[in-house]
Structures are given as structure tokens and as C-alpha cells.
Scaffold this motif. Structure first.
Motif, PDB file in Angstrom:
ATOM      1  N   LEU A 111     -75.353 115.076 104.398  1.00 48.58           N
ATOM      2  CA  LEU A 111     -75.604 113.918 103.540  1.00 48.58           C
ATOM      3  C   LEU A 111     -75.283 112.615 104.272  1.00 48.58           C
ATOM      4  N   ASP A 112     -74.189 112.626 105.010  1.00 48.72           N
ATOM      5  CA  ASP A 112     -73.795 111.400 105.708  1.00 48.72           C
ATOM      6  C   ASP A 112     -74.753 111.077 106.847  1.00 48.72           C
ATOM      7  N   LEU A 113     -75.254 112.103 107.545  1.00 47.77           N
ATOM      8  CA  LEU A 113     -76.240 111.861 108.584  1.00 47.77           C
ATOM      9  C   LEU A 113     -77.513 111.254 108.010  1.00 47.77           C
ATOM     10  N   ALA A 114     -77.922 111.717 106.829  1.00 47.58           N
ATOM     11  CA  ALA A 114     -79.092 111.131 106.175  1.00 47.58           C
ATOM     12  C   ALA A 114     -78.853 109.657 105.851  1.00 47.58           C
ATOM     13  N   ARG A 115     -77.634 109.352 105.404  1.00 53.98           N
ATOM     14  CA  ARG A 115     -77.298 107.949 105.098  1.00 53.98           C
ATOM     15  C   ARG A 115     -77.336 107.087 106.358  1.00 53.98           C
ATOM     16  N   LEU A 116     -76.766 107.611 107.440  1.00 56.02           N
ATOM     17  CA  LEU A 116     -76.740 106.861 108.692  1.00 56.02           C
ATOM     18  C   LEU A 116     -78.139 106.653 109.239  1.00 56.02           C
ATOM     19  N   SER A 117     -79.002 107.667 109.106  1.00 53.87           N
ATOM     20  CA  SER A 117     -80.381 107.545 109.582  1.00 53.87           C
ATOM     21  C   SER A 117     -81.140 106.499 108.783  1.00 53.87           C
ATOM     22  N   ALA A 118     -80.903 106.471 107.478  1.00 55.71           N
ATOM     23  CA  ALA A 118     -81.602 105.506 106.618  1.00 55.71           C
ATOM     24  C   ALA A 118     -81.148 104.083 106.890  1.00 55.71           C
ATOM     25  N   ARG A 119     -79.964 103.920 107.446  1.00 55.83           N
ATOM     26  CA  ARG A 119     -79.446 102.577 107.696  1.00 55.83           C
ATOM     27  C   ARG A 119     -80.194 101.871 108.816  1.00 55.83           C
ATOM     28  N   GLY A 120     -80.801 102.670 109.714  1.00 50.00           N
ATOM     29  CA  GLY A 120     -81.656 102.083 110.737  1.00 50.00           C
ATOM     30  C   GLY A 120     -80.998 101.769 112.061  1.00 50.00           C
ATOM     31  N   ASP A 121     -79.727 102.046 112.209  1.00 50.54           N
ATOM     32  CA  ASP A 121     -79.057 101.726 113.470  1.00 50.54           C
ATOM     33  C   ASP A 121     -78.438 102.963 114.122  1.00 50.54           C
ATOM     34  N   LEU A 122     -79.032 104.133 113.858  1.00 54.26           N
ATOM     35  CA  LEU A 122     -78.476 105.373 114.376  1.00 54.26           C
ATOM     36  C   LEU A 122     -78.439 105.412 115.906  1.00 54.26           C
ATOM     37  N   PRO A 123     -79.508 104.991 116.622  1.00 51.37           N
ATOM     38  CA  PRO A 123     -79.417 105.001 118.099  1.00 51.37           C
ATOM     39  C   PRO A 123     -78.280 104.137 118.620  1.00 51.37           C
ATOM     40  N   GLN A 124     -78.061 102.986 117.987  1.00 46.20           N
ATOM     41  CA  GLN A 124     -76.978 102.110 118.408  1.00 46.20           C
ATOM     42  C   GLN A 124     -75.627 102.758 118.145  1.00 46.20           C
ATOM     43  N   LEU A 125     -75.510 103.474 117.011  1.00 40.08           N
ATOM     44  CA  LEU A 125     -74.268 104.178 116.691  1.00 40.08           C
ATOM     45  C   LEU A 125     -73.995 105.285 117.706  1.00 40.08           C
TER      46      LEU A 125
END
Length: 473
Positions: free
Chosen positions: A18-32
Motif C-alpha cells: 500500500l505504501d509503495l502505491a502511495r509513493l508511486s502516485a506521488r510522482g517522485d519515486l525515482p528521486q526517492l
């Protein structure tokens, strides 16, 4: 940053998804991911918020500005730097690597670390000093049956536990752990005295002829007693840069170590219903010469450095104790500790009022031990601080080169063209939490696993090339 405690693997996996889905939706996953990679997959990074601005002082022109406003979650994550493998395997690996280079430099020499290669010719041994017996325990004497009549497997949880818990001397055991650093300090004093006496010198004259250097690490036995492994070396009067006197030999150092270990003691006055005690080393003292290459009778420089580095990141895991302080005694009930470990910790709390200056309750999670797990004498080799500074300087130069390219690309003066007096740095940083969310933890663990795989592959390839070189010179 705090996250709820998840009781099962299924719950943890569901929360991470669930948290990975939230992080992906935020749009800055590559930067994270890039930020987590810069921490080498740290399991508990520190979060910072703030900015850093580089100004051209005479004109007030902003040459460069960095702010965490553009980072994922508006935070910069930096590695925690914890040495304990049980808390952060990634940072513990860095600490172990630094310890390896520190110990190795004192064995083989490294001019970049201020140790000449001639140190290899100095008398040096790998010594192990142990605790005395506090009562018979289950063990594996040369793989023969234990005193209890059974032949224990190496994974048997009974190993190290008392044959009779009611007769085991728990008070002396935790007090010995607590005073082990003082025993070591006194041991080094006796060692110098014994070496001086063997050379026909006074203690004062000894300092004009030779110096004893060491690097050591503490390790817990299964019974919960600390013992020390140490590289001990004889140098000339000015340390590793000077040759030791002719009378300094490995055989002499061996005899002096055994003599000093027998003579060292720490007296304890009686306290309430505790009698006066005299704490000493155990009778098992192992001293082995160190060679560049093993010949069956000696251990190699590489093996010694690796062994010390390995245990520099450990705590009391061998006894299944916890890796953080126990602030309240009633917390023991929920920790699910093995009986022997629980009794050792309870004894620390029982004796805390009798020896208030020893902070036994404060160090109960360490079974009373309150010293440094790895330490060295000043002249042994370089320092951990110096090794960290080299790494920091390297990273700072990388950042400076990157900034130089950005300034030139923007048509601004290069850093090399600006006098240092004309540049001004304004910065402000604030602590804003620590840790990772379930999804971030999964990403960090994957990064750390990949880095470990790369290290293992590189090590195996290096060993293969070395073997091929030996077989086909």
C-alpha cells in the motif's frame, strides 16, 4: 518518523504494498530511490530539512541554492551511521570496513594512513583474553559429550547456559563484564612493566626504548561473558615509524602477555550483602603470532583484520539480548528473553543500588558491559575519524565538481575563478525525524541487498583472479 508495529509478515507485506502505491502516485519515486541509494540503503536514516545557498559576496548574486523543498517529502535522508548490524546492516558494513582498514593498516602498513610498511617486521601477536568461570555451562568440549551427558549441536540453545542456574554466580558475572574495560587498562600497564623487566629496564626507561600498541575488539561468549581479541605490537619509542629494539621478539611478547594476564586484578569493596571481590582474567589466554601468509601455526594479517572488523559491529546478539537500553525493569516481561539472559539483566538491576556509580541498570541490555566494542592505542594506526574524514572529503569534492559544471553551464563564474573570500555560504538545517515508511523500508532493503550482492561478486572475482595468478604465474 514513527510507523505502527506490525505483528505478522502478511501485515508487513500488505502495508509495504500500500505504501509503495502511495509513493508511486506521488510522482517522485525515482528521486526517492536515488536518495535512498545515496544512504546505501540505510535502515533508519535521519531526516533533515533546510537549505544551503552559495552567494557571490561582493554582488550578492546567488551562485547556487539547494533546499529540501524539492526533495521527496520535503526531507533529505542521511545515513544513521549506527555501528550495530542488528540496527542497520548497511551502516554497520561501513563501520566494519573502516575497522578493517584501521586494523589492517597497523598490520601491513599504509603510508596514506601514517603507518610505514616496515611495521610488518615488528613483533605482533593476536591475543585473546577471556573471563573466568562463574559456574559450569553446557558446552561442546572438542565435540565430545557435554558434562550433562549430551553432545550438543552448534545451534543448540542450551549452549552457554548454566548446568545449575541456582548455583551460577550471576552477580560476579555481570560485575566482571562491567569492570572488563578496567581490567584491560590494568593489563596494558602490567604488560609494559613485564616487558620492561624482561629487558632489564625500569618502567621509565622502557618508554625511551619501545612502545606497546594495540587494537582490540570485544566479543560476547554464549554464556554472556565478554572477552577481548587484540592485535598487540611492539614498536620503537616513537611508535610504528621507529624500529623496535633487538630484544623485542614475538616470544618475549607472548610470555609478557601471559604474565600480565595472570597478575592483573580489580578489587571490589563489600557492598551490603555482597562480599568483597577480586576480579581477574580467566585462565584461558590464547596468543598466536601473525604472519603475512599462514603456515598452520599462525594466522594471517587478512584473517585478523577481517575477524576484528566482524565483531566490531556486534553487541550481545550471542545471548539473544536486546540491542537498546531497557529503561524500566518491568519491560523485561514483554521482551521474551531466554532465561539465562533474563537472569543476567535482572542481576544488573538488582545490583544497581549497591554500585550506583557503575550504572549497571543503564547497561543491563549489554549484560553490564559499558566499554567500547572496538578501541585502539593512539599509536596503533589511523583513527576511525580520519577514515570518515577521507570519505567525507571525497564526497565533498564530488559535490564541488558537480557544482562547478552547473555554474559553467549557467554561464556563471566557475568556483576556481572566484577567490574564497568572495564566496559566502548561508545554510540552516533542522532535524525532522528518522526512519522509513513500510514502502521506503522495502526499497532500502532492496538497495542494501543489491550492494551486498555486488560486494560478494567482486570479492569472489578478486579471489578467483588471485588463485589463477598463483596457479599460472
Amino acid at each position: 518518523m514513527t510507523t505502527p508495529t506490525l505483528t505478522s509478515a502478511a501485515e508487513r507485506e500488505h502495508a509495504a504494498a500500500l505504501d509503495l502505491a502511495r509513493l508511486s502516485a506521488r510522482g517522485d519515486l525515482p528521486q526517492l530511490v536515488d536518495q535512498l541509494r545515496r544512504t546505501s540503503g540505510c535502515a533508519n536514516p535521519v531526516h533533515l530539512q533546510g537549505f544551503r545557498t552559495l552567494l557571490h559576496a561582493p554582488t550578492g548574486q546567488i551562485l547556487h541554492r539547494y533546499a529540501t523543498d524539492t526533495e521527496p517529502g520535503h526531507r533529505l535522508r542521511v545515513a544513521c551511521g549506527n555501528r550495530r548490524a542488528s540496527r542497520c546492516p548497511s551502516c554497520a558494513h561501513t563501520y566494519a570496513g573502516d575497522t578493517f582498514h584501521l586494523i589492517r593498516a597497523g598490520l601491513v602498513g599504509d603510508t596514506t594512513k601514517g603507518v610505514p610498511v616496515s611495521v610488518r617486521d615488528h613483533p605482533r601477536v593476536f591475543a585473546t583474553l577471556t573471563a573466568p568461570s562463574f559456574g559450569p555451562v553446557h558446552n561442546r568440549p572438542d565435540h565430545a559429550p557435554c558434562r550433562c551427558g549430551h553432545q550438543h549441536q552448534v545451534t543448540d540453545p542450551l549452549l552457554g547456559t548454566p548446568l545449575d542456574v541456582e548455583r551460577y554466580d550471576y552477580p560476579r558475572a555481570v560485575l566482571w563484564n562491567n569492570h572488563a574495560p578496567e581490567l584491560w587498562r590494568r593489563f596494558t600497564i602490567y604488560l609494559r612493566r613485564d616487558l620492561a623487566q624482561a629487558a632489564g629496564l625500569t618502567r621509565k626507561e622502557f618508554a625511551d626504548h619501545a612502545r606497546v600498541s594495540f587494537g582490540k575488539v570485544a566479543e560476547y561468549q554464549r554464556r554472556g561473558a565478554v572477552h577481548f581479541h587484540a592485535v598487540i605490537r611492539i614498536d620503537g619509542p616513537d611508535g610504528p615509524t621507529t624500529a623496535p629494539p633487538a630484544w623485542a621478539t614475538v616470544a618475549l611478547l607472548d610470555r609478557a602477555i601471559r604474565s600480565a594476564a595472570r597478575r592483573t586484578f580489580v578489587p571490589l569493596e563489600a557492598a551490603a550483602d555482597m562480599p568483597a571481590l577480586v576480579l581477574r582474567w580467566g585462565t584461558q589466554v590464547d596468543v598466536r603470532p601473525i604472519k603475512a601468509f599462514g603456515d598452520g601455526s599462525a594466522i594471517t594479517e587478512q584473517a585478523v583484520a577481517s575477524y576484528v572488523a566482524k565483531y566490531a559491529t556486534k553487541s550481545a546478539e550471542a545471548t539473544e539480548s536486546v540491542d537498546r537500553r531497557i529503561t524500566e525493569r518491568h519491560d523485561l516481561a514483554r521482551l521474551g528473553l531466554p532465561e539465562h539472559t533474563r537472569r543476567l539483566i535482572e542481576t544488573c538491576w538488582d545490583l544497581d543500588d549497591l554500585y550506583p556509580h557503575r550504572l549497571l541498570a543503564h547497561w543491563s541490555h549489554m549484560l553490564g558491559f559499558r566499554g567500547h566494542f572496538s578501541s585502539k592505542s593512539p599509536s596503533y594506526s589511523t583513527t576511525l575519524g580520519a577514515l570518515r574524514q577521507v570519505r567525507a572529503d571525497f564526497r565533498a569534492e564530488q559535490a564541488r565538481a558537480d557544482l562547478r559544471e552547473r555554474l559553467l553551464a549557467d554561464g556563471l563564474p566557475g568556483l576556481d575563478d572566484l577567490p574564497e573570500a568572495e564566496t559566502l555560504v548561508l545554510a540552516h538545517w533542522a532535524y525532522s525525524g528518522s526512519g522509513l515508511t513500510p514502502g521506503e523500508s522495502l526499497l532500502a532493503a532492496g538497495i542494501a541487498e543489491q550492494l551486498e550482492h555486488n560486494r560478494t561478486t567482486a570479492r569472489e572475482e578478486s579471489q578467483r583472479l588471485a588463485q589463477d595468478k598463483e596457479e599460472h604465474p
